[in-house]
Scaffold this motif. Structure first.
Motif, PDB file in Angstrom:
ATOM      1  N   VAL A  94       0.863  -1.182   0.000  1.00  0.00           N
ATOM      2  CA  VAL A  94       0.000   0.000   0.000  1.00  0.00           C
ATOM      3  C   VAL A  94       0.897   1.228   0.000  1.00  0.00           C
ATOM      4  O   VAL A  94       1.740   1.392   0.898  1.00  0.00           O
ATOM      5  N   THR A  95       0.730   2.093  -0.992  1.00  0.00           N
ATOM      6  CA  THR A  95       1.478   3.344  -1.044  1.00  0.00           C
ATOM      7  C   THR A  95       0.530   4.508  -0.805  1.00  0.00           C
ATOM      8  O   THR A  95      -0.686   4.391  -0.988  1.00  0.00           O
ATOM      9  N   THR A  96       1.094   5.634  -0.388  1.00  0.00           N
ATOM     10  CA  THR A  96       0.293   6.847  -0.236  1.00  0.00           C
ATOM     11  C   THR A  96       0.992   7.984  -0.956  1.00  0.00           C
ATOM     12  O   THR A  96       2.209   8.135  -0.890  1.00  0.00           O
ATOM     13  N   GLY A  97       0.190   8.788  -1.643  1.00  0.00           N
ATOM     14  CA  GLY A  97       0.693   9.963  -2.352  1.00  0.00           C
ATOM     15  C   GLY A  97       1.126   9.645  -3.768  1.00  0.00           C
ATOM     16  O   GLY A  97       1.370   8.496  -4.151  1.00  0.00           O
ATOM     17  N   VAL A 111       4.396   8.040  -7.751  1.00  0.00           N
ATOM     18  CA  VAL A 111       3.882   6.673  -7.874  1.00  0.00           C
ATOM     19  C   VAL A 111       3.335   6.436  -9.275  1.00  0.00           C
ATOM     20  O   VAL A 111       3.619   5.419  -9.911  1.00  0.00           O
ATOM     21  N   LYS A 112       2.568   7.393  -9.736  1.00  0.00           N
ATOM     22  CA  LYS A 112       2.017   7.270 -11.082  1.00  0.00           C
ATOM     23  C   LYS A 112       3.131   7.276 -12.124  1.00  0.00           C
ATOM     24  O   LYS A 112       3.115   6.482 -13.084  1.00  0.00           O
ATOM     25  N   ALA A 113       4.129   8.136 -11.955  1.00  0.00           N
ATOM     26  CA  ALA A 113       5.234   8.214 -12.908  1.00  0.00           C
ATOM     27  C   ALA A 113       6.026   6.912 -12.958  1.00  0.00           C
ATOM     28  O   ALA A 113       6.480   6.482 -14.024  1.00  0.00           O
ATOM     29  N   ALA A 114       6.187   6.262 -11.789  1.00  0.00           N
ATOM     30  CA  ALA A 114       7.001   5.052 -11.732  1.00  0.00           C
ATOM     31  C   ALA A 114       6.256   3.809 -12.204  1.00  0.00           C
ATOM     32  O   ALA A 114       6.861   2.895 -12.771  1.00  0.00           O
ATOM     33  N   LEU A 115       4.927   3.761 -11.982  1.00  0.00           N
ATOM     34  CA  LEU A 115       4.214   2.501 -12.159  1.00  0.00           C
ATOM     35  C   LEU A 115       3.180   2.487 -13.274  1.00  0.00           C
ATOM     36  O   LEU A 115       2.695   1.411 -13.655  1.00  0.00           O
ATOM     37  N   ALA A 116       2.800   3.651 -13.800  1.00  0.00           N
ATOM     38  CA  ALA A 116       1.832   3.653 -14.898  1.00  0.00           C
ATOM     39  C   ALA A 116       2.423   2.890 -16.080  1.00  0.00           C
ATOM     40  O   ALA A 116       3.552   3.126 -16.490  1.00  0.00           O
ATOM     41  N   ALA A 147     -15.372   7.401  -8.388  1.00  0.00           N
ATOM     42  CA  ALA A 147     -16.451   8.330  -8.032  1.00  0.00           C
ATOM     43  C   ALA A 147     -16.723   8.292  -6.534  1.00  0.00           C
ATOM     44  O   ALA A 147     -17.773   7.836  -6.068  1.00  0.00           O
ATOM     45  N   MET A 148     -15.749   8.774  -5.745  1.00  0.00           N
ATOM     46  CA  MET A 148     -15.894   8.841  -4.300  1.00  0.00           C
ATOM     47  C   MET A 148     -15.234  10.126  -3.803  1.00  0.00           C
ATOM     48  O   MET A 148     -14.377  10.687  -4.484  1.00  0.00           O
ATOM     49  N   GLN A 149     -15.685  10.597  -2.648  1.00  0.00           N
ATOM     50  CA  GLN A 149     -15.142  11.827  -2.086  1.00  0.00           C
ATOM     51  C   GLN A 149     -15.073  11.698  -0.567  1.00  0.00           C
ATOM     52  O   GLN A 149     -16.074  11.386   0.073  1.00  0.00           O
ATOM     53  N   PRO A 150     -13.839  11.795   0.002  1.00  0.00           N
ATOM     54  CA  PRO A 150     -12.552  12.010  -0.661  1.00  0.00           C
ATOM     55  C   PRO A 150     -11.978  10.703  -1.200  1.00  0.00           C
ATOM     56  O   PRO A 150     -12.533   9.648  -0.963  1.00  0.00           O
ATOM     57  N   GLY A 151     -10.848  10.808  -1.909  1.00  0.00           N
ATOM     58  CA  GLY A 151     -10.158   9.611  -2.380  1.00  0.00           C
ATOM     59  C   GLY A 151     -10.340   9.312  -3.851  1.00  0.00           C
ATOM     60  O   GLY A 151     -10.184   8.151  -4.252  1.00  0.00           O
ATOM     61  N   LYS A 152     -10.628  10.316  -4.663  1.00  0.00           N
ATOM     62  CA  LYS A 152     -10.913  10.059  -6.080  1.00  0.00           C
ATOM     63  C   LYS A 152      -9.751   9.413  -6.835  1.00  0.00           C
ATOM     64  O   LYS A 152      -9.951   8.413  -7.531  1.00  0.00           O
ATOM     65  N   PRO A 153      -8.499   9.897  -6.744  1.00  0.00           N
ATOM     66  CA  PRO A 153      -7.420   9.262  -7.510  1.00  0.00           C
ATOM     67  C   PRO A 153      -6.948   7.969  -6.836  1.00  0.00           C
ATOM     68  O   PRO A 153      -6.650   7.956  -5.637  1.00  0.00           O
ATOM     69  N   GLN A 154      -6.907   6.885  -7.588  1.00  0.00           N
ATOM     70  CA  GLN A 154      -6.533   5.594  -7.048  1.00  0.00           C
ATOM     71  C   GLN A 154      -5.685   4.825  -8.057  1.00  0.00           C
ATOM     72  O   GLN A 154      -5.772   5.065  -9.263  1.00  0.00           O
ATOM     73  N   GLY A 155      -4.895   3.903  -7.553  1.00  0.00           N
ATOM     74  CA  GLY A 155      -4.129   3.009  -8.409  1.00  0.00           C
ATOM     75  C   GLY A 155      -4.244   1.580  -7.917  1.00  0.00           C
ATOM     76  O   GLY A 155      -4.295   1.326  -6.710  1.00  0.00           O
ATOM     77  N   LEU A 156      -4.315   0.619  -8.861  1.00  0.00           N
ATOM     78  CA  LEU A 156      -4.411  -0.799  -8.528  1.00  0.00           C
ATOM     79  C   LEU A 156      -3.579  -1.598  -9.512  1.00  0.00           C
ATOM     80  O   LEU A 156      -3.515  -1.259 -10.702  1.00  0.00           O
ATOM     81  N   CYS A 180      -2.527   1.797  -4.578  1.00  0.00           N
ATOM     82  CA  CYS A 180      -1.890   3.113  -4.515  1.00  0.00           C
ATOM     83  C   CYS A 180      -2.944   4.136  -4.120  1.00  0.00           C
ATOM     84  O   CYS A 180      -3.866   4.416  -4.897  1.00  0.00           O
ATOM     85  N   LEU A 181      -2.801   4.680  -2.914  1.00  0.00           N
ATOM     86  CA  LEU A 181      -3.798   5.585  -2.360  1.00  0.00           C
ATOM     87  C   LEU A 181      -3.341   7.025  -2.495  1.00  0.00           C
ATOM     88  O   LEU A 181      -2.142   7.304  -2.617  1.00  0.00           O
ATOM     89  N   PRO A 182      -4.271   7.971  -2.422  1.00  0.00           N
ATOM     90  CA  PRO A 182      -3.894   9.389  -2.424  1.00  0.00           C
ATOM     91  C   PRO A 182      -3.050   9.723  -1.197  1.00  0.00           C
ATOM     92  O   PRO A 182      -2.920   8.916  -0.263  1.00  0.00           O
ATOM     93  N   GLY A 183      -2.519  10.941  -1.166  1.00  0.00           N
ATOM     94  CA  GLY A 183      -1.646  11.331  -0.072  1.00  0.00           C
ATOM     95  C   GLY A 183      -2.319  12.067   1.055  1.00  0.00           C
ATOM     96  O   GLY A 183      -1.777  12.127   2.162  1.00  0.00           O
TER      97      GLY A 183
END
Length: 398
Positions: free
Chosen positions: A243-246, A256-261, A271-280, A290-293
């Motif tokens: 589990v990562t944050t940020g 995280v997005k730059a390294a793993l996308a 479609a949730m608030q808060p926590g919209k950006p997510q990675g799996l 991958c969770l928001p920061g």
């Protein structure tokens, strides 16, 4: 934008129940039983006294009263742990709580209904057959199922298993969860803050949430905003879930997005608030979330995405399921129309809640989060939550 249910379904597809193993009861607290566990011995294992008093033949003392006590010789005495004795007709047997009933006796007269004699005893109140006697097997018999498959092994359940002669259980081992916070701006709690710096609360938050969920946190060294450093941290992770944050949004330094996308991890908006950006996805074969920061986003994301993944890892049949918990709103708030909102709330009564923060569900309100006791799950089509409304609650720990 992906709906939350679809995102959770994808998250659950990344994980599978961990291997089962046999553990002694002393190392099984909080784990999940893989199979039904049956009693090996009866509970109680033998007829025994429920009171300190005198074992008797009930028909010999039934007529006893204060005005007309029955006087019997005391033929012997048995304490807990002693072998069973035999009571002859016309006598009483002094007995302690938990001691085996003498053969021939069918009831116990409590000590307070006697004069407490040791050679002879006067009984001032009669008893019926079976009175103050714990019968063998009245609690459980050999073969009775004591713990069902899928149940959490609480202290009470472990004690029940010990009482019926079970010494080991087959369980799913605790999941190892690697926690990695990212960001050049983070410094340890207690360290003096420089310009633009903040204390790293997410590592503490996630480690605690993981432990509260019955898993084993492995807090990794923080990663900077350099993708190469994050990849090094991930390569060293020895875990069942990462589990990562940020670093998962659209900023210029979202590491995280730059390294793993494009490397086995999908980044989406949920479609949730808060926590919209997510990675799996998966890194080196290990599932990763991958969770928001922002800290409130971390809490919410853990509760609704990561916690069900941990439930799947420990073998629960319906992760995220169970009967919903509801409460009545004592003081309303503005909802996030178009997105499913998770509002941190606190209880104002046994079944009433209000917002835990003055700033709504703002994802940065970590200090105010200390007052939160649950999350109110507000559907995406709701614009305002008003006093008197009923909301579904989400808990972030077991």
């Amino acid at each position: 934008m992906r709906d939350l249910e679809s995102h959770v379904a994808r998250a659950l597809a990344l994980v599978a129940p961990l291997e089962a193993q046999s553990r002694p009861l002393s190392r099984a607290l909080g784990l999940t039983s893989v199979r039904d566990v049956a009693a090996r011995d009866a509970s109680p294992p033998f007829d025994n006294s429920a009171m300190d008093g005198y074992a008797v033949r009930s028909d010999e003392v039934r007529a006893a009263t204060t005005a007309s006590p029955v006087r019997l010789p005391v033929a012997g005495e048995t304490a807990a742990g002693a072998p069973p004795a035999e009571l002859r007709a016309g006598a009483a047997w002094r007995i302690m709580t938990g001691a085996p009933m003498p053969a021939g006796a069918d009831a116990v007269v409590p000590a307070e209904s006697t004069d407490g004699g040791t050679a002879w005893v006067e009984i001032a109140r009669g008893v019926d057959a079976g009175r103050h006697v714990r019968r063998a097997g009245e609690d459980a018999r050999p073969g009775d199922v004591i713990v069902r498959a899928g149940e959490t092994l609480t202290a009470a359940r472990l004690a029940a298993l010990a009482a019926v002669g079970v010494s080991e259980v087959v369980v799913v081992r605790p999941a190892r969860v690697a926690v990695i916070a990212t960001g050049d701006e983070l410094v340890d709690a207690g360290q003096a803050l420089g310009p633009g710096q903040i204390h790293d609360s997410n590592s503490v938050l996630l480690a605690g949430l993981v432990r509260e969920a019955g898993a084993e946190p492995v807090v990794m060294e923080r990663a900077s905003d350099a993708p190469e450093q994050l990849l090094e941290r991930l390569a060293a992770a020895d875990a069942d879930l990462i589990v990562t944050t940020g670093g998962v949004s659209v900023g210029a330094y979202d590491v995280v997005k730059a390294a793993l996308a494009g490397a086995g991890v999908e980044f989406v908006r949920v479609a949730m608030q808060p926590g919209k950006p997510q990675g799996l996805g998966a890194v080196h074969g290990t599932p990763i979330a991958c969770l928001p920061g922002n800290p409130v986003s971390v809490l919410v994301s853990f509760a609704v995405i990561v916690a069900p993944m941990l439930e799947r890892l420990r073998g629960e049949p319906t992760p995220g399921g169970g009967d919903p918990e509801t409460a009545t709103v004592a003081r309303g708030w503005r909802a996030a129309l178009g997105r499913r909102q998770f509002m941190p709330v606190r209880f104002t009564g046994p079944r009433t809640v209000e917002p835990a923060t003055a700033g709504g569900s703002g994802s940065h309100l970590i200090a105010s989060l200390a007052a939160a006791q649950a999350l109110a799950d507000v559907p995406a089509d709701v614009d305002d939550v008003t006093a008197g409304d009923t909301v579904t609650l989400v808990r972030w720990s077991r």
